[in-house]
Design an enzyme around this catalytic site. Sequence first.
Site, PDB file in Angstrom:
ATOM      1  N   SER A 254       0.842  -1.194   0.000  1.00 39.45           N
ATOM      2  CA  SER A 254       0.000   0.000   0.000  1.00 39.45           C
ATOM      3  C   SER A 254       0.877   1.245   0.000  1.00 39.45           C
ATOM      4  CB  SER A 254      -0.894   0.012   1.240  1.00 39.45           C
ATOM      5  OG  SER A 254      -0.085   0.285   2.376  1.00 39.45           O
ATOM      6  N   LYS A 255       0.217   2.377   0.031  1.00 41.35           N
ATOM      7  CA  LYS A 255       0.896   3.679   0.058  1.00 41.35           C
ATOM      8  C   LYS A 255       1.861   3.766   1.234  1.00 41.35           C
ATOM      9  CE  LYS A 255      -0.682   7.921  -1.636  1.00 41.35           C
ATOM     10  NZ  LYS A 255      -1.095   8.012  -2.959  1.00 41.35           N
ATOM     11  N   ARG A 256       1.470   3.158   2.321  1.00 40.94           N
ATOM     12  CA  ARG A 256       2.272   3.145   3.550  1.00 40.94           C
ATOM     13  C   ARG A 256       3.692   2.629   3.280  1.00 40.94           C
ATOM     14  NH1 ARG A 256       1.951  -0.838   7.268  1.00 40.94           N
ATOM     15  NH2 ARG A 256       0.429  -1.914   5.977  1.00 40.94           N
ATOM     16  N   HIS A 257       3.824   1.714   2.317  1.00 41.35           N
ATOM     17  CA  HIS A 257       5.147   1.168   2.006  1.00 41.35           C
ATOM     18  C   HIS A 257       5.886   2.012   0.971  1.00 41.35           C
ATOM     19  CE1 HIS A 257       2.701  -2.459   3.142  1.00 41.35           C
ATOM     20  NE2 HIS A 257       3.704  -2.538   3.982  1.00 41.35           N
ATOM     21  N   GLY A 258       5.319   3.151   0.658  1.00 38.24           N
ATOM     22  CA  GLY A 258       5.980   3.992  -0.329  1.00 38.24           C
ATOM     23  C   GLY A 258       5.595   3.612  -1.752  1.00 38.24           C
TER      24      GLY A 258
END
Length: 486
Positions: A254-258
């Site tokens: 997800s976005k959280r992982h960049g």
Amino acid sequence: MNKSVRVRYAPSPTGYPHVGNIRTALFNWLFARHHGGSFIVRIEDTDVTRKVKGAVKGILDGLRWLGLDWDEGPEVGGKYGPYFQSQRLEIYSELAERLISQGDAYYCYCSPQRLKEMRAEQVKRKQPPGYDRLCRDLTQEERAQKETEGITPVIRFKAPLGGQTRFNDLIRGEVVFDNNTIDDFILLKSDGYPTYHLASVIDDHLMEISHVLRAEEWLSSTPRHLLLYRALGFEPPQFAHLPMLLGSDRSKLSKRHGAVSITEYREQGYLPEAMVNFLALLGWSLDDRTEILSREELIQSFSLERISRTAAIFNRDKLNWMNGVYIRNLTAVQFFEAVQPYLMMNIPAGEALISSENYVRDILPLIQERARTLAEVAELAQFFFIDQLDYESSLLVGKDMSHQSAIQALEAAQQRLSQLEAFDAGSLEGVLRPLAVELGLKTGQLFGTLRVAVTGRTAAPPLFQTMAVLGKERCLRRIEAALARL
Ligand code: GLU
């Protein structure tokens, strides 16, 4: 490969393509190019409720940016078009009707309300979800009755009630599904649009797709597709399901992982060649050590055999590292061209200086070694273009220095530098090293104070070279401003 290779990338225009999605496009493209086949782009826009304006453009721009050219599809056309599913509705309904007349599909009149209740009931009883086949065996009269009630039916597939569906996945080997896990899924919705299953099977057949390379999330759809191929009398393509992409903590990417959309990578200043290299290694490898591969090398060595079955981990640090490698490999001219728009965009106040090609050319070698993205170049180089530096004045006072000694150091430097005729790195070093001794300072202390004064930062490219590029006047102005702060 006896049949010519024709593969497709079939995005749904529901947003900007994500890394996982673009990896699918890249693998298809590499496979096509490796085999001298065709790479087809087909827009799967049959879900009217999820269509996002501008998404098709975003997808095509993303492909173009990465250099993934397509042989057939939007903008380029081709003899199997149209390549937008929304323009092929008649084909789907005609074949859905054919399935009805053959007895492989049926009209279903169940209301959304009834389906909702049915699902709730299934959840309550811990039964697997799926349509309960209420309309599968309606009599002629029952159907006529529903029609007079004015209900627009959907068309459902008559899935087999027993047996198994098996196929050989080119990556995962033999895959077997029990048919009793497949419900009577919808083929044609009441709005006249096909579902993904129907449209995908029909188009892959009519477009003569030889291999379907797609994300693993579609694996469970494949038995449905195979049943449809059989019912329609079409020969199925070969299937290869690409391994899942996970974040560094092994959870869903997800976005959280960049991981962001391809558009955002572009804006942040990743180079398309680095991106292609990085994406290619998400689930494929040449061997257990080669990391840097050019586009040509990728095309040459790409094969399904070397795609792994286990999930690929998306590692943003690796992407940054790789992008840095590609940045350092650019020639001075290429780097200048790549970087200038980022400088313009990120340092609007420096526009006049940024347009001065000679000045920028002097700066770039100092930055090229250090930057991992083009946006970072702009960040690292900002102080070259704007005089109003923004820093804490306490940074001017180095370790074990007093406020007074920092003032003294700057004043002495100011005096020496103003007398200097040649303002190159060698001359600067020639006066500043002895000055430190004279002042009773460690070189690190004097240089640290000067660095903050002329760059506004504690870490910057080598000091003398930096000062030489900035030039005498600018350096003196900045030292003056630093003294004023103290
Ligand atoms: N439209 C589907 C997607 O967006 C295509 C899946 C497939 O390749 O069959 O992923």
